[in-house]
Scaffold this motif. Structure first.
Motif, PDB file in Angstrom:
ATOM      1  N   SER A 178     -43.300  23.767   1.677  1.00 31.28           N
ATOM      2  CA  SER A 178     -43.546  22.461   1.064  1.00 31.28           C
ATOM      3  C   SER A 178     -44.601  21.692   1.846  1.00 31.28           C
ATOM      4  CB  SER A 178     -42.247  21.648   0.999  1.00 31.28           C
ATOM      5  OG  SER A 178     -41.325  22.255   0.119  1.00 31.28           O
ATOM      6  N   PHE A 179     -44.535  21.818   3.156  1.00 27.21           N
ATOM      7  CA  PHE A 179     -45.546  21.195   4.011  1.00 27.21           C
ATOM      8  C   PHE A 179     -46.938  21.723   3.651  1.00 27.21           C
ATOM      9  CE2 PHE A 179     -48.131  21.696   7.878  1.00 27.21           C
ATOM     10  CZ  PHE A 179     -48.279  20.362   8.256  1.00 27.21           C
ATOM     11  N   SER A 180     -47.053  23.036   3.504  1.00 30.54           N
ATOM     12  CA  SER A 180     -48.335  23.657   3.160  1.00 30.54           C
ATOM     13  C   SER A 180     -48.808  23.230   1.772  1.00 30.54           C
ATOM     14  CB  SER A 180     -48.218  25.181   3.213  1.00 30.54           C
ATOM     15  OG  SER A 180     -47.913  25.620   4.524  1.00 30.54           O
ATOM     16  N   MET A 181     -47.875  23.091   0.840  1.00 32.80           N
ATOM     17  CA  MET A 181     -48.236  22.682  -0.515  1.00 32.80           C
ATOM     18  C   MET A 181     -48.807  21.269  -0.536  1.00 32.80           C
ATOM     19  SD  MET A 181     -45.239  24.194  -2.988  1.00 32.80           S
ATOM     20  CE  MET A 181     -45.101  25.960  -3.322  1.00 32.80           C
ATOM     21  N   LEU A 182     -48.200  20.372   0.240  1.00 37.69           N
ATOM     22  CA  LEU A 182     -48.724  19.009   0.310  1.00 37.69           C
ATOM     23  C   LEU A 182     -50.116  19.002   0.926  1.00 37.69           C
ATOM     24  CD1 LEU A 182     -45.657  16.827   1.389  1.00 37.69           C
ATOM     25  CD2 LEU A 182     -46.883  16.783  -0.797  1.00 37.69           C
ATOM     26  N   PHE A 183     -50.289  19.818   1.933  1.00 34.34           N
ATOM     27  CA  PHE A 183     -51.606  19.915   2.579  1.00 34.34           C
ATOM     28  C   PHE A 183     -52.656  20.385   1.576  1.00 34.34           C
ATOM     29  CE2 PHE A 183     -54.915  22.169   4.884  1.00 34.34           C
ATOM     30  CZ  PHE A 183     -55.220  21.275   5.907  1.00 34.34           C
ATOM     31  N   GLU A 184     -52.348  21.439   0.835  1.00 31.51           N
ATOM     32  CA  GLU A 184     -53.293  21.978  -0.138  1.00 31.51           C
ATOM     33  C   GLU A 184     -53.542  21.005  -1.284  1.00 31.51           C
ATOM     34  OE1 GLU A 184     -52.409  25.997  -1.423  1.00 31.51           O
ATOM     35  OE2 GLU A 184     -51.445  26.411   0.490  1.00 31.51           O
ATOM     36  N   ARG A 185     -52.518  20.267  -1.681  1.00 34.60           N
ATOM     37  CA  ARG A 185     -52.650  19.337  -2.801  1.00 34.60           C
ATOM     38  C   ARG A 185     -53.581  18.182  -2.474  1.00 34.60           C
ATOM     39  NH1 ARG A 185     -47.236  17.432  -5.718  1.00 34.60           N
ATOM     40  NH2 ARG A 185     -47.454  19.580  -6.447  1.00 34.60           N
ATOM     41  N   TYR A 186     -53.523  17.690  -1.251  1.00 35.64           N
ATOM     42  CA  TYR A 186     -54.227  16.453  -0.928  1.00 35.64           C
ATOM     43  C   TYR A 186     -55.379  16.587   0.068  1.00 35.64           C
ATOM     44  CZ  TYR A 186     -50.754  13.958  -3.596  1.00 35.64           C
ATOM     45  OH  TYR A 186     -49.974  13.506  -4.624  1.00 35.64           O
ATOM     46  N   TYR A 187     -55.594  17.761   0.606  1.00 36.42           N
ATOM     47  CA  TYR A 187     -56.624  17.905   1.638  1.00 36.42           C
ATOM     48  C   TYR A 187     -58.006  17.473   1.138  1.00 36.42           C
ATOM     49  CZ  TYR A 187     -59.525  19.888   5.300  1.00 36.42           C
ATOM     50  OH  TYR A 187     -60.448  20.036   6.307  1.00 36.42           O
ATOM     51  N   ALA A 188     -58.393  17.929  -0.044  1.00 39.16           N
ATOM     52  CA  ALA A 188     -59.735  17.603  -0.555  1.00 39.16           C
ATOM     53  C   ALA A 188     -59.899  16.099  -0.753  1.00 39.16           C
ATOM     54  CB  ALA A 188     -59.993  18.344  -1.864  1.00 39.16           C
ATOM     55  N   ASP A 189     -58.887  15.435  -1.312  1.00 38.45           N
ATOM     56  CA  ASP A 189     -58.940  13.985  -1.496  1.00 38.45           C
ATOM     57  C   ASP A 189     -59.051  13.259  -0.157  1.00 38.45           C
ATOM     58  OD1 ASP A 189     -58.871  13.925  -4.247  1.00 38.45           O
ATOM     59  OD2 ASP A 189     -56.697  13.703  -4.372  1.00 38.45           O
ATOM     60  N   LEU A 190     -58.316  13.738   0.831  1.00 35.31           N
ATOM     61  CA  LEU A 190     -58.320  13.091   2.141  1.00 35.31           C
ATOM     62  C   LEU A 190     -59.658  13.269   2.843  1.00 35.31           C
ATOM     63  CD1 LEU A 190     -54.725  14.055   3.353  1.00 35.31           C
ATOM     64  CD2 LEU A 190     -55.492  11.859   2.421  1.00 35.31           C
ATOM     65  N   VAL A 191     -60.249  14.442   2.698  1.00 34.01           N
ATOM     66  CA  VAL A 191     -61.575  14.675   3.279  1.00 34.01           C
ATOM     67  C   VAL A 191     -62.595  13.758   2.628  1.00 34.01           C
ATOM     68  CG1 VAL A 191     -63.469  16.322   3.458  1.00 34.01           C
ATOM     69  CG2 VAL A 191     -61.154  17.048   4.020  1.00 34.01           C
ATOM     70  N   ARG A 192     -62.540  13.678   1.311  1.00 31.81           N
ATOM     71  CA  ARG A 192     -63.471  12.829   0.577  1.00 31.81           C
ATOM     72  C   ARG A 192     -63.337  11.370   1.017  1.00 31.81           C
ATOM     73  NH1 ARG A 192     -68.239  13.317  -1.996  1.00 31.81           N
ATOM     74  NH2 ARG A 192     -68.379  12.176  -3.941  1.00 31.81           N
ATOM     75  N   TYR A 193     -62.118  10.909   1.091  1.00 32.70           N
ATOM     76  CA  TYR A 193     -61.888   9.513   1.492  1.00 32.70           C
ATOM     77  C   TYR A 193     -62.264   9.306   2.955  1.00 32.70           C
ATOM     78  CZ  TYR A 193     -59.533   5.053   2.236  1.00 32.70           C
ATOM     79  OH  TYR A 193     -59.244   3.750   2.564  1.00 32.70           O
ATOM     80  N   GLY A 194     -61.892  10.235   3.808  1.00 31.79           N
ATOM     81  CA  GLY A 194     -62.233  10.130   5.223  1.00 31.79           C
ATOM     82  C   GLY A 194     -63.730  10.078   5.450  1.00 31.79           C
ATOM     83  N   ASN A 195     -64.461  10.876   4.686  1.00 33.84           N
ATOM     84  CA  ASN A 195     -65.918  10.882   4.819  1.00 33.84           C
ATOM     85  C   ASN A 195     -66.540   9.578   4.319  1.00 33.84           C
ATOM     86  OD1 ASN A 195     -66.043  13.417   5.979  1.00 33.84           O
ATOM     87  ND2 ASN A 195     -66.350  14.476   4.035  1.00 33.84           N
ATOM     88  N   SER A 196     -65.780   8.824   3.534  1.00 32.07           N
ATOM     89  CA  SER A 196     -66.271   7.523   3.082  1.00 32.07           C
ATOM     90  C   SER A 196     -66.170   6.478   4.186  1.00 32.07           C
ATOM     91  CB  SER A 196     -65.477   7.047   1.857  1.00 32.07           C
ATOM     92  OG  SER A 196     -64.225   6.497   2.245  1.00 32.07           O
ATOM     93  N   LEU A 197     -65.422   6.798   5.239  1.00 31.73           N
ATOM     94  CA  LEU A 197     -65.185   5.839   6.319  1.00 31.73           C
ATOM     95  C   LEU A 197     -65.846   6.236   7.626  1.00 31.73           C
ATOM     96  CD1 LEU A 197     -61.366   5.367   5.630  1.00 31.73           C
ATOM     97  CD2 LEU A 197     -63.225   3.903   4.845  1.00 31.73           C
ATOM     98  N   SER A 198     -66.380   7.431   7.686  1.00 29.44           N
ATOM     99  CA  SER A 198     -66.999   7.913   8.920  1.00 29.44           C
ATOM    100  C   SER A 198     -68.115   8.896   8.592  1.00 29.44           C
ATOM    101  CB  SER A 198     -65.957   8.608   9.807  1.00 29.44           C
ATOM    102  OG  SER A 198     -66.564   9.221  10.930  1.00 29.44           O
ATOM    103  N   LEU A 199     -69.166   8.854   9.383  1.00 24.11           N
ATOM    104  CA  LEU A 199     -70.286   9.775   9.206  1.00 24.11           C
ATOM    105  C   LEU A 199     -70.047  11.112   9.894  1.00 24.11           C
ATOM    106  CD1 LEU A 199     -73.238   7.281   9.783  1.00 24.11           C
ATOM    107  CD2 LEU A 199     -72.450   8.194   7.598  1.00 24.11           C
ATOM    108  N   PHE A 200     -68.963  11.207  10.660  1.00 22.74           N
ATOM    109  CA  PHE A 200     -68.697  12.391  11.474  1.00 22.74           C
ATOM    110  C   PHE A 200     -67.670  13.279  10.771  1.00 22.74           C
ATOM    111  CE2 PHE A 200     -69.857   8.817  14.183  1.00 22.74           C
ATOM    112  CZ  PHE A 200     -70.971   9.327  14.829  1.00 22.74           C
ATOM    113  N   GLU A 201     -68.156  14.244   9.989  1.00 19.94           N
ATOM    114  CA  GLU A 201     -67.288  15.053   9.145  1.00 19.94           C
ATOM    115  C   GLU A 201     -66.273  15.862   9.945  1.00 19.94           C
ATOM    116  OE1 GLU A 201     -69.502  17.407   6.411  1.00 19.94           O
ATOM    117  OE2 GLU A 201     -70.617  15.709   5.587  1.00 19.94           O
ATOM    118  N   GLU A 202     -66.690  16.413  11.081  1.00 23.56           N
ATOM    119  CA  GLU A 202     -65.761  17.215  11.885  1.00 23.56           C
ATOM    120  C   GLU A 202     -64.630  16.351  12.426  1.00 23.56           C
ATOM    121  OE1 GLU A 202     -67.736  19.434  14.893  1.00 23.56           O
ATOM    122  OE2 GLU A 202     -68.868  20.666  13.486  1.00 23.56           O
ATOM    123  N   LYS A 203     -64.960  15.121  12.826  1.00 15.50           N
ATOM    124  CA  LYS A 203     -63.924  14.225  13.342  1.00 15.50           C
ATOM    125  C   LYS A 203     -62.973  13.799  12.234  1.00 15.50           C
ATOM    126  CE  LYS A 203     -66.434  12.483  17.353  1.00 15.50           C
ATOM    127  NZ  LYS A 203     -66.944  11.295  18.084  1.00 15.50           N
TER     128      LYS A 203
END
Length: 203
Positions: free
Chosen positions: A27-52
């Motif tokens: 279930s932990f893995s499923m939540l990660f897979e479900r939301y990872y792309a959205d979180l990356v997209r949103y995170g990149n909207s707040l920081s220029l440092f993609e790796e961070k």
């Protein structure tokens, strides 16, 4: 890939969350897979440092697993994860002195460019020039207003959830949305509804 996606979608967020609290790794893995792309997209909207940003998301999920026994019983999972990533990035900004030190997340600037695609708007409603004008209006909005609109119309968050994420009260979050829409409606001359364009556009 389709089979894996279908399997993930069989379980609602609350089921996965409760299973995660009980220590279910799948279930932990499923939540990660479900939301990872959205979180990356949103995170990149707040920081220029993609790796961070990716590190911050990994840290959020690590904390979820490590502290699963103390997680709240009932949460809106998507809002919880988005807020957790935002707070993590804010702490990263403070630590690295990218922005002035602050105890809130006010200093984070929303960086994503909004784009309403020409093909989403029928020629009967707006010309290409009008759509370009709308994109400019959207991207000229103050960062907080644009972020509030993004969270409302692209992530589907409620005003209450947006208020919590942005560390403001309900009225302030409502005002951000209202002022953003008011500014767009004032300048938008096309007949296609602004709300539909916001929901159909992409960041």
């Amino acid at each position: 890939m389709k089979t894996a996606t279908a399997t993930i979608n069989l379980f609602d967020d609350n089921t996965l969350w409760n299973n995660l609290k009980d220590g279910d790794e799948k279930s932990f893995s499923m939540l990660f897979e479900r939301y990872y792309a959205d979180l990356v997209r949103y995170g990149n909207s707040l920081s220029l440092f993609e790796e961070k940003v990716q590190d911050c998301i990994q840290d959020v999920f690590t904390d979820l697993w490590v502290y699963r026994n103390s997680l709240q019983e009932s949460v809106v999972v998507k809002a919880y994860l988005l807020a957790s990533v935002r707070k993590r990035i804010a702490r990263l900004h403070e630590r690295d002195h990218i922005f002035r030190k602050t105890t809130t997340t006010d200093s984070i600037a929303f960086l994503l460019e909004f784009s309403v695609q020409h093909e989403l708007v029928d020629d009967d409603y707006a010309t290409k020039e009008k759509v370009n004008h709308l994109n400019k209006l959207l991207n000229d909005l103050p960062a907080r207003q644009k972020e509030a609109l993004y969270l409302r119309y692209h992530q589907g968050l409620t005003v209450e959830q947006i208020a919590e994420m942005l560390d403001v009260n309900y009225q302030s979050a409502s005002n951000l949305l209202h002022r953003g829409l008011l500014s767009l409606r004032k300048e938008w001359k096309g007949s296609f509804p602004i709300i539909l364009l916001l929901s159909s556009g992409s960041f």
